[in-house]
Design an enzyme around this catalytic site. Structure first.
Site, short mmCIF file in Angstrom:
data_model
loop_
_atom_site.label_atom_id
_atom_site.label_comp_id
_atom_site.label_asym_id
_atom_site.label_seq_id
_atom_site.Cartn_x
_atom_site.Cartn_y
_atom_site.Cartn_z
N TYR A 109 5.11 -16.18 40.96
CA TYR A 109 5.27 -15.16 41.99
C TYR A 109 3.91 -14.96 42.64
CZ TYR A 109 6.11 -10.69 44.29
OH TYR A 109 6.20 -9.68 45.22
N ASP A 152 8.82 -17.74 43.98
CA ASP A 152 8.55 -17.10 45.27
C ASP A 152 7.06 -17.30 45.53
OD1 ASP A 152 8.13 -15.53 47.46
OD2 ASP A 152 8.68 -13.63 46.50
N HIS A 255 15.70 -11.96 49.03
CA HIS A 255 15.66 -13.40 48.76
C HIS A 255 17.01 -13.84 48.21
CE1 HIS A 255 11.12 -13.83 48.65
NE2 HIS A 255 11.25 -12.51 48.53
#
Length: 264
Positions: A109, A152, A255
């Site tokens: 992330y 991500d 997302h």
């Protein structure tokens, strides 16, 4: 082997959506980002009830957090850095299987970077650039094999990873400072598994802002979520799907999950 990566944007809030994802797609492994739950409060029993007997997680209160849920045994790889010396729970890596057929999976992330694309004016943007640079250096020093990197990454690197390349060149997530660094990280030994299936000339998004009231009609998306594999896994890739309908689920993340199928 079916791997799903998803910025769930609060695991405890969206446990029903995780259950729906698992029921509809039957993943072997789910890599989550932005779980937003400290380890002591991780909903381990609820996750195990979905069929994941092997769970690894790193979390903190209210922010960040990553987790890897697996139906098969995994071993946490402990030799990973504390990125930018912040201890902010942005990376987790596991080894799936053993011996020559083992696969290492990295779940990332990357910092979002705030709104101002200037590292001098915006410490969050400076942190983002430093994080990606540090990751590039770390991976470039390693001889990787049979490795999958997902997560991500908060950067849409290619022209058709955003709804308007021209309009977003000065918007955080698509600035040259970010895209050049991300592609340099990718070039340390990975191929873009999503673009293996969808040519770079085609639009491909995984994120749509909550600010867009009719997100699907406006379709102002960005590809912030990624799947990379080392070249020795290229021939193992079997399919890829961006689960766009998940953006319309009840109380969705901004997302959507990305699904990759591969021989393992």
């Amino acid at each position: 082997m079916r791997i799903v990566t998803w910025n769930i944007n609060s695991l405890r809030l969206r446990m029903p959506l995780l259950a729906r994802l698992c029921a509809e797609t039957a993943p072997d492994m789910v890599c989550l980002q932005e779980t937003k739950v400290p380890d002591a409060l991780f909903p381990l029993e609820a996750v195990r009830a979905l069929g994941f007997g092997h769970v690894a997680y790193r979390g903190m209160k209210g922010y960040n957090g990553v987790a890897i849920l697996s139906r098969q045994p995994v071993q946490v790889l402990e030799d990973t850095p504390d990125w930018c010396a912040r201890g902010d729970c942005r990376h987790l890596a596991v080894r799936h299987g053993s011996g020559e057929t083992a696969i290492d999976v990295h779940d990332f992330y990357v910092p979002a970077g705030g709104d101002i694309p200037d590292p001098d004016e915006n410490p969050k943007f400076a942190h983002k650039l430093a994080f990606v640079e540090e990751a590039r250096h770390w991976f470039s020093a390693r001889a990787m094999r049979r490795t999958v990197l997902v997560g991500d990454l908060n950067i849409a690197p290619l022209e058709h990873d955003v709804w308007s390349h021209k309009q977003l060149l000065k918007i955080v997530s698509h600035t040259p400072a970010e895209t050049e660094r991300l592609l340099a990280w990718q070039q340390t030994g990975f191929i873009d598994a999503m673009r293996h299936f969808v040519p770079p000339a085609e639009k491909l998004y995984t994120w749509w802002s909550y600010r867009n009231r009719d997100w699907s009609a406006s379709d102002r998306g960005r590809r912030l979520d990624h799947v990379w594999v080392t070249p020795d896994l290229r021939d193992a890739l079997r399919g890829m799907q961006v689960l766009r309908p998940a953006r319309d689920w009840d109380k969705p993340s901004d997302h959507v999950p990305v699904i990759v199928d591969m021989d393992a």
